[in-house]
Design a protein around this motif. Sequence first.
Motif, PDB file in Angstrom:
ATOM      1  N   LEU A   1       0.822  -1.212   0.000  1.00  0.00           N
ATOM      2  CA  LEU A   1       0.000   0.000   0.000  1.00  0.00           C
ATOM      3  C   LEU A   1       0.862   1.272   0.000  1.00  0.00           C
ATOM      4  CD1 LEU A   1      -2.636  -1.145   2.656  1.00  0.00           C
ATOM      5  CD2 LEU A   1      -2.858  -1.212   0.166  1.00  0.00           C
ATOM      6  N   GLY A   2       2.182   1.079  -0.024  1.00  0.00           N
ATOM      7  CA  GLY A   2       3.075   2.236   0.022  1.00  0.00           C
ATOM      8  C   GLY A   2       3.083   2.902   1.384  1.00  0.00           C
ATOM      9  N   LEU A   3       2.846   2.102   2.440  1.00  0.00           N
ATOM     10  CA  LEU A   3       2.655   2.673   3.779  1.00  0.00           C
ATOM     11  C   LEU A   3       3.510   1.999   4.849  1.00  0.00           C
ATOM     12  CD1 LEU A   3      -1.264   2.916   3.731  1.00  0.00           C
ATOM     13  CD2 LEU A   3       0.263   4.865   4.024  1.00  0.00           C
ATOM     14  N   ASP A   4       4.479   1.192   4.456  1.00  0.00           N
ATOM     15  CA  ASP A   4       5.261   0.457   5.453  1.00  0.00           C
ATOM     16  C   ASP A   4       6.016   1.429   6.374  1.00  0.00           C
ATOM     17  OD1 ASP A   4       6.873  -1.170   6.935  1.00  0.00           O
ATOM     18  OD2 ASP A   4       8.084  -1.905   5.250  1.00  0.00           O
ATOM     19  N   PRO A   5       5.649   1.462   7.654  1.00  0.00           N
ATOM     20  CA  PRO A   5       6.268   2.437   8.561  1.00  0.00           C
ATOM     21  C   PRO A   5       7.767   2.238   8.713  1.00  0.00           C
ATOM     22  CG  PRO A   5       4.337   1.419   9.587  1.00  0.00           C
ATOM     23  CD  PRO A   5       4.639   0.640   8.351  1.00  0.00           C
ATOM     24  N   LEU A   6       8.258   1.010   8.472  1.00  0.00           N
ATOM     25  CA  LEU A   6       9.683   0.756   8.646  1.00  0.00           C
ATOM     26  C   LEU A   6      10.446   0.871   7.324  1.00  0.00           C
ATOM     27  CD1 LEU A   6       9.600  -2.294  11.126  1.00  0.00           C
ATOM     28  CD2 LEU A   6       9.613   0.153  11.643  1.00  0.00           C
ATOM     29  N   SER A   7       9.758   1.294   6.253  1.00  0.00           N
ATOM     30  CA  SER A   7      10.441   1.435   4.957  1.00  0.00           C
ATOM     31  C   SER A   7      11.354   2.648   4.993  1.00  0.00           C
ATOM     32  CB  SER A   7       9.413   1.609   3.844  1.00  0.00           C
ATOM     33  OG  SER A   7       8.730   2.846   4.020  1.00  0.00           O
ATOM     34  N   GLU A   8      12.261   2.690   4.029  1.00  0.00           N
ATOM     35  CA  GLU A   8      13.172   3.838   3.951  1.00  0.00           C
ATOM     36  C   GLU A   8      12.397   5.138   3.795  1.00  0.00           C
ATOM     37  OE1 GLU A   8      16.377   3.895   1.112  1.00  0.00           O
ATOM     38  OE2 GLU A   8      17.013   1.910   1.804  1.00  0.00           O
ATOM     39  N   THR A   9      11.278   5.061   3.069  1.00  0.00           N
ATOM     40  CA  THR A   9      10.493   6.272   2.820  1.00  0.00           C
ATOM     41  C   THR A   9       9.946   6.866   4.108  1.00  0.00           C
ATOM     42  OG1 THR A   9       9.796   5.175   0.805  1.00  0.00           O
ATOM     43  CG2 THR A   9       8.615   7.192   1.397  1.00  0.00           C
ATOM     44  N   TRP A  10       9.444   6.011   4.978  1.00  0.00           N
ATOM     45  CA  TRP A  10       8.701   6.538   6.138  1.00  0.00           C
ATOM     46  C   TRP A  10       9.413   6.382   7.469  1.00  0.00           C
ATOM     47  CZ3 TRP A  10       5.711   9.515   3.707  1.00  0.00           C
ATOM     48  CH2 TRP A  10       4.977   9.097   2.588  1.00  0.00           C
ATOM     49  N   ALA A  11      10.380   5.488   7.581  1.00  0.00           N
ATOM     50  CA  ALA A  11      11.062   5.336   8.874  1.00  0.00           C
ATOM     51  C   ALA A  11      11.792   6.636   9.187  1.00  0.00           C
ATOM     52  CB  ALA A  11      12.042   4.175   8.831  1.00  0.00           C
ATOM     53  N   GLY A  12      11.880   6.953  10.448  1.00  0.00           N
ATOM     54  CA  GLY A  12      12.509   8.232  10.783  1.00  0.00           C
ATOM     55  C   GLY A  12      11.448   9.223  11.140  1.00  0.00           C
ATOM     56  N   GLY A  13      10.322   9.196  10.406  1.00  0.00           N
ATOM     57  CA  GLY A  13       9.181  10.006  10.806  1.00  0.00           C
ATOM     58  C   GLY A  13       8.764   9.575  12.204  1.00  0.00           C
ATOM     59  N   ALA A  14       8.847   8.266  12.442  1.00  0.00           N
ATOM     60  CA  ALA A  14       8.483   7.755  13.760  1.00  0.00           C
ATOM     61  C   ALA A  14       9.623   8.000  14.743  1.00  0.00           C
ATOM     62  CB  ALA A  14       8.214   6.258  13.655  1.00  0.00           C
ATOM     63  N   ASP A  15      10.829   7.770  14.296  1.00  0.00           N
ATOM     64  CA  ASP A  15      12.034   8.006  15.069  1.00  0.00           C
ATOM     65  C   ASP A  15      11.855   7.603  16.515  1.00  0.00           C
ATOM     66  OD1 ASP A  15      14.635   8.551  15.005  1.00  0.00           O
ATOM     67  OD2 ASP A  15      14.458  10.722  15.173  1.00  0.00           O
ATOM     68  N   SER A  16      11.407   6.432  16.677  1.00  0.00           N
ATOM     69  CA  SER A  16      10.924   5.779  17.896  1.00  0.00           C
ATOM     70  C   SER A  16      11.315   6.445  19.199  1.00  0.00           C
ATOM     71  CB  SER A  16      11.389   4.329  17.868  1.00  0.00           C
ATOM     72  OG  SER A  16      12.755   4.276  17.512  1.00  0.00           O
ATOM     73  N   GLY A  17      12.532   6.225  19.634  1.00  0.00           N
ATOM     74  CA  GLY A  17      12.903   6.642  20.974  1.00  0.00           C
ATOM     75  C   GLY A  17      12.770   8.139  21.187  1.00  0.00           C
ATOM     76  N   LEU A  18      13.329   8.896  20.243  1.00  0.00           N
ATOM     77  CA  LEU A  18      13.357  10.337  20.380  1.00  0.00           C
ATOM     78  C   LEU A  18      11.947  10.920  20.424  1.00  0.00           C
ATOM     79  CD1 LEU A  18      15.432  12.512  20.645  1.00  0.00           C
ATOM     80  CD2 LEU A  18      15.386  12.828  18.174  1.00  0.00           C
ATOM     81  N   ARG A  19      11.069  10.356  19.614  1.00  0.00           N
ATOM     82  CA  ARG A  19       9.711  10.869  19.583  1.00  0.00           C
ATOM     83  C   ARG A  19       9.027  10.679  20.946  1.00  0.00           C
ATOM     84  NH1 ARG A  19       5.961  12.629  15.669  1.00  0.00           N
ATOM     85  NH2 ARG A  19       3.924  12.544  16.613  1.00  0.00           N
ATOM     86  N   ASP A  20       9.293   9.546  21.583  1.00  0.00           N
ATOM     87  CA  ASP A  20       8.708   9.296  22.902  1.00  0.00           C
ATOM     88  C   ASP A  20       9.206  10.316  23.926  1.00  0.00           C
ATOM     89  OD1 ASP A  20       7.375   7.201  21.852  1.00  0.00           O
ATOM     90  OD2 ASP A  20       8.721   5.648  22.635  1.00  0.00           O
ATOM     91  N   VAL A  21      10.500  10.619  23.847  1.00  0.00           N
ATOM     92  CA  VAL A  21      11.072  11.596  24.787  1.00  0.00           C
ATOM     93  C   VAL A  21      10.402  12.952  24.593  1.00  0.00           C
ATOM     94  CG1 VAL A  21      13.171  12.861  25.404  1.00  0.00           C
ATOM     95  CG2 VAL A  21      13.295  10.417  24.916  1.00  0.00           C
ATOM     96  N   VAL A  22      10.327  13.390  23.314  1.00  0.00           N
ATOM     97  CA  VAL A  22       9.706  14.688  23.034  1.00  0.00           C
ATOM     98  C   VAL A  22       8.255  14.666  23.491  1.00  0.00           C
ATOM     99  CG1 VAL A  22       9.063  16.311  21.213  1.00  0.00           C
ATOM    100  CG2 VAL A  22      11.239  15.106  21.086  1.00  0.00           C
ATOM    101  N   ASP A  23       7.602  13.531  23.266  1.00  0.00           N
ATOM    102  CA  ASP A  23       6.201  13.385  23.627  1.00  0.00           C
ATOM    103  C   ASP A  23       5.994  13.646  25.121  1.00  0.00           C
ATOM    104  OD1 ASP A  23       3.685  12.977  22.682  1.00  0.00           O
ATOM    105  OD2 ASP A  23       3.677  10.829  23.123  1.00  0.00           O
ATOM    106  N   SER A  24       6.846  13.069  25.959  1.00  0.00           N
ATOM    107  CA  SER A  24       6.638  13.270  27.398  1.00  0.00           C
ATOM    108  C   SER A  24       7.001  14.698  27.812  1.00  0.00           C
ATOM    109  CB  SER A  24       7.385  12.217  28.226  1.00  0.00           C
ATOM    110  OG  SER A  24       8.663  12.011  27.714  1.00  0.00           O
ATOM    111  N   LEU A  25       8.012  15.277  27.171  1.00  0.00           N
ATOM    112  CA  LEU A  25       8.352  16.677  27.486  1.00  0.00           C
ATOM    113  C   LEU A  25       7.207  17.609  27.090  1.00  0.00           C
ATOM    114  CD1 LEU A  25      12.097  16.812  26.359  1.00  0.00           C
ATOM    115  CD2 LEU A  25      11.199  16.933  28.702  1.00  0.00           C
ATOM    116  N   VAL A  26       6.645  17.367  25.904  1.00  0.00           N
ATOM    117  CA  VAL A  26       5.543  18.208  25.444  1.00  0.00           C
ATOM    118  C   VAL A  26       4.331  18.015  26.359  1.00  0.00           C
ATOM    119  CG1 VAL A  26       3.918  18.648  23.558  1.00  0.00           C
ATOM    120  CG2 VAL A  26       6.324  18.239  23.052  1.00  0.00           C
TER     121      VAL A  26
END
Length: 467
Positions: free
Chosen positions: A395-420
């Motif tokens: 479907l062109g939507l694989d979250p772990l694909s080169e196209t989309w990975a990084g948008g999630a940026d797993s760990g860092l996003r969680d940190v920012v999430d709790s700070l926000v």
Amino acid sequence: MSLRFYDTSAREVRDFTPLREGCASLYLCGATVQAPPHIGHIRSGVNFDVLRRWLEYRGYRVILCRNVTDIDDKIINVAAAEGVEWWEVAERNQRAFTSAYDVLGCLPPTVEPRATGHVPEMIELMRRLIDRGHAYPAADDSGDVYFDVRSFPDYGALSNQRIEQMRGAGDTDDERGKRDPRDFALWKGARPGEPSWDTPWGRGRPGWHLECSAMSTKYLGSTFDIHGGGLDLVFPHHENEVAQSKAAGDGFARYWLHNGLLTMGGEKMSKSLGNSLLIPYMVRKVRPVELRYYLAQAHYRSVIDYSDEALYEAAAAYQRIEGFLTRASEVVGTIERAAEVPEPFAAALDDDLGVSQALATVHGLVREGNTALAEGAKERVAELGGRVRAMMDVLGLDPLSETWAGGADSGLRDVVDSLVAVALEQRQAARQRKDYAAADAIRDQLLSAGIAVEDTPRGPRWELRRG
Ligand SMILES: [Zn+2]
């Protein structure tokens, strides 16, 4: 089960058998580049990108031709209003379209021809039509060339109309030199101050319909497999394309696929409504991959009535899939895509591209995967993760694909999430004590750090501000 599509022309679902084995040729009416795209335009791009990817998964070599209409009344009017050249307007907006397709992960077409680059092919097609008695130069020497609709008995077949019930084509200021008001312009005679090209019948510029017949034939051959476009193009645009090509003796498209429209409050997108849904604005509300999910999830033939709420629901649904894959890869390491998609998923896409049913399979496996994660069943997690990735990839939507990975940026996003979240609690507290200045200051501080906060019915959400 075989691949099948709803064919607008046959008004039924038909098995897909390509003209040439192993190959699928596809012509898609692209943009008239008088303005940048809103999501209604890009929906078509996303729908047909999913079709193309599914055909490729099914082993077809896909040749996709998507044109650019770079000359048209609207482009000329915009250029005149801005005091610039018509080609500046076309160039600028074509770039905006290309960028929007790229941002949403649509694979580039095999070829993207522009109308003004194909005037000789159009002249040749008009010549064939005139020779066969299906077209004529305007009687008033205006330089217009018209298609004689009454000379083609099947006129109206695609859109299921009878010619007696049709109104005039309304494609010229007056009905200058027409034999019948329903005759449509293949070519528009030159007007003072407008761009024009030389033809045996006088100077002028391409009609919209003629260019698609000329370009599809040039790149895909006189008969090709699938012609796609928005449902609003069936009449007059596609009806006229069929008439031109078949009257000239070509086989033309064997299947007609049309995507449903995107409306807002039940209304067709107008320029004023569309402005709020331009792509750069939309990808600040949600991430591009979430916008793609939103546009792809509904059946391509259904109407999407836009709402922020539905957009955020789609984003949340995507995040459930992404969240599982992210946690799964934290637990088991790299998750390899399965070689094949699960059977129910394949069956749904084979059946007229049933993306919504296909996504039900994805979400079912995500639920199983979350259970496996909770149970610590690593092998099962890896296996389910691999299948989910394979389906999302199609479907062109694989979250772990080169196209989309990084948008999630797993760990860092969680940190920012709790700070926000901490900052947002403080803002909420300030609002409760009616200290709106302090509440606004917190939001502004976040914004200057590149974090945009938006209040939604489901509470505040944040995004990294792009641009
Ligand atoms: Zn077209």
